[in-house]
Write a protein that holds these residues in place. Structure first.
Motif, PDB file in Angstrom:
ATOM      1  N   PHE A  23       0.749  -1.058   0.176  1.00 38.41           N
ATOM      2  CA  PHE A  23       0.015  -0.087   0.055  1.00 38.41           C
ATOM      3  C   PHE A  23       0.833   1.565   0.033  1.00 38.41           C
ATOM      4  CE2 PHE A  23      -3.611  -2.901   1.312  1.00 38.41           C
ATOM      5  CZ  PHE A  23      -4.419  -2.231   0.426  1.00 38.41           C
ATOM      6  N   ARG A  24       1.810   1.107   0.634  1.00 39.69           N
ATOM      7  CA  ARG A  24       3.148   2.365   0.468  1.00 39.69           C
ATOM      8  C   ARG A  24       3.333   2.620  -0.947  1.00 39.69           C
ATOM      9  NH1 ARG A  24       5.897   0.124   5.155  1.00 39.69           N
ATOM     10  NH2 ARG A  24       4.893   1.052   6.962  1.00 39.69           N
ATOM     11  N   ARG A  25       3.607   1.618  -1.618  1.00 40.31           N
ATOM     12  CA  ARG A  25       3.790   1.654  -3.234  1.00 40.31           C
ATOM     13  C   ARG A  25       2.539   2.215  -3.915  1.00 40.31           C
ATOM     14  NH1 ARG A  25       6.764  -4.254  -3.550  1.00 40.31           N
ATOM     15  NH2 ARG A  25       8.664  -3.493  -2.595  1.00 40.31           N
ATOM     16  N   LEU A  26       1.739   1.796  -3.601  1.00 43.14           N
ATOM     17  CA  LEU A  26       0.553   2.278  -4.295  1.00 43.14           C
ATOM     18  C   LEU A  26       0.083   3.570  -3.932  1.00 43.14           C
ATOM     19  CD1 LEU A  26      -1.960   1.279  -5.933  1.00 43.14           C
ATOM     20  CD2 LEU A  26      -2.953   0.392  -4.001  1.00 43.14           C
ATOM     21  N   ASP A  27       0.415   4.052  -2.622  1.00 43.95           N
ATOM     22  CA  ASP A  27       0.401   5.535  -2.363  1.00 43.95           C
ATOM     23  C   ASP A  27       1.205   6.439  -3.173  1.00 43.95           C
ATOM     24  OD1 ASP A  27      -0.573   7.606  -0.524  1.00 43.95           O
ATOM     25  OD2 ASP A  27       1.147   7.387   0.629  1.00 43.95           O
ATOM     26  N   ARG A  28       2.451   5.692  -3.324  1.00 47.88           N
ATOM     27  CA  ARG A  28       3.515   6.546  -4.168  1.00 47.88           C
ATOM     28  C   ARG A  28       2.713   6.815  -5.652  1.00 47.88           C
ATOM     29  NH1 ARG A  28       7.734   3.196  -2.528  1.00 47.88           N
ATOM     30  NH2 ARG A  28       8.191   3.705  -0.278  1.00 47.88           N
ATOM     31  N   PHE A  47      -4.422   2.934   4.928  1.00 48.17           N
ATOM     32  CA  PHE A  47      -3.816   1.574   4.694  1.00 48.17           C
ATOM     33  C   PHE A  47      -2.358   1.476   4.995  1.00 48.17           C
ATOM     34  CE2 PHE A  47      -7.765  -0.113   2.355  1.00 48.17           C
ATOM     35  CZ  PHE A  47      -8.340  -0.601   3.560  1.00 48.17           C
ATOM     36  N   ALA A  48      -1.657   2.490   4.140  1.00 46.37           N
ATOM     37  CA  ALA A  48      -0.188   2.475   4.018  1.00 46.37           C
ATOM     38  C   ALA A  48       0.526   2.783   5.406  1.00 46.37           C
ATOM     39  CB  ALA A  48       0.244   3.298   2.991  1.00 46.37           C
ATOM     40  N   ASN A  49      -0.263   3.830   6.110  1.00 40.93           N
ATOM     41  CA  ASN A  49       0.247   4.135   7.293  1.00 40.93           C
ATOM     42  C   ASN A  49      -0.043   3.408   8.555  1.00 40.93           C
ATOM     43  OD1 ASN A  49       1.402   6.398   6.037  1.00 40.93           O
ATOM     44  ND2 ASN A  49      -0.121   7.485   6.185  1.00 40.93           N
ATOM     45  N   GLY A  50      -0.901   2.442   8.557  1.00 40.67           N
ATOM     46  CA  GLY A  50      -1.297   1.594   9.297  1.00 40.67           C
ATOM     47  C   GLY A  50      -2.542   1.892  10.248  1.00 40.67           C
ATOM     48  N   ARG A  51      -3.120   3.018   9.904  1.00 37.08           N
ATOM     49  CA  ARG A  51      -4.386   3.658  10.626  1.00 37.08           C
ATOM     50  C   ARG A  51      -5.436   2.718  10.410  1.00 37.08           C
ATOM     51  NH1 ARG A  51      -4.568   9.187   8.319  1.00 37.08           N
ATOM     52  NH2 ARG A  51      -2.602   9.151   7.594  1.00 37.08           N
ATOM     53  N   ILE A  52      -5.676   2.172   9.437  1.00 42.61           N
ATOM     54  CA  ILE A  52      -6.565   0.962   9.258  1.00 42.61           C
ATOM     55  C   ILE A  52      -6.077  -0.146   8.465  1.00 42.61           C
ATOM     56  CG2 ILE A  52      -8.863   2.552   9.072  1.00 42.61           C
ATOM     57  CD1 ILE A  52      -8.935   2.450   6.229  1.00 42.61           C
ATOM     58  N   PHE A  53      -6.528  -1.287   8.638  1.00 44.10           N
ATOM     59  CA  PHE A  53      -6.191  -2.441   8.215  1.00 44.10           C
ATOM     60  C   PHE A  53      -7.066  -3.113   7.227  1.00 44.10           C
ATOM     61  CE2 PHE A  53      -2.141  -1.968  10.656  1.00 44.10           C
ATOM     62  CZ  PHE A  53      -2.700  -1.521  11.747  1.00 44.10           C
TER      63      PHE A  53
END
Length: 133
Positions: free
Chosen positions: A13-18, A99-105
């Motif tokens: 999700f971090r890659r998708l965020d980028r 999702f990427a920052n772990g606030r929700i899973f």
């Protein structure tokens, strides 16, 4: 030691965020291309046609040659269409960012545990689990 499933999902999700940030960075170029293609569509079509067929290109709307009321209506609808996709991309980006920052899973979001969304999921699961006749 390997990463947990949750960490792997967060990395994905971090890659998708980028990728979403790249979409936002490209937005001015996309808007300019949409404007350019909209204002030059009739001329481009006319150039690609031969003889009598070129007259058919005149039915393609050119917002630059419209009346003032026509231009207001055309550009209002153009802005409405663009803003619809921008809002949709914004909502998706916000969710992916969380999702990427772990606030929700992902697993907790998709779990069936009360509320409107979960009843929709449970209904979908119930429909899929019914035996076919």
């Amino acid at each position: 030691m390997g990463k947990s499933v949750r960490e792997q999902r967060q990395l994905w999700f971090r890659r998708l965020d980028r990728a979403f940030w790249l979409i936002w960075a490209a937005l001015p170029v996309v808007l300019w291309l949409a404007y350019y293609r909209t204002t030059t569509a009739s001329a481009t079509i006319a150039e690609s046609l031969i003889g009598e067929q070129a007259k058919c290109a005149s039915i393609v709307a050119n917002p630059l040659t419209m009346s003032a009321k026509g231009q207001v209506l055309f550009w209002s609808l153009f802005a409405l269409g663009v803003s619809f996709y921008a809002v949709l991309i914004g909502i998706l980006h916000r969710m992916v960012n969380r999702f990427a920052n772990g606030r929700i899973f992902v697993s907790e979001t998709c779990r069936v545990s009360g509320g409107w969304g979960s009843s929709w999921w449970s209904g979908r699961l119930w429909i899929r689990s019914r035996p076919s006749r």
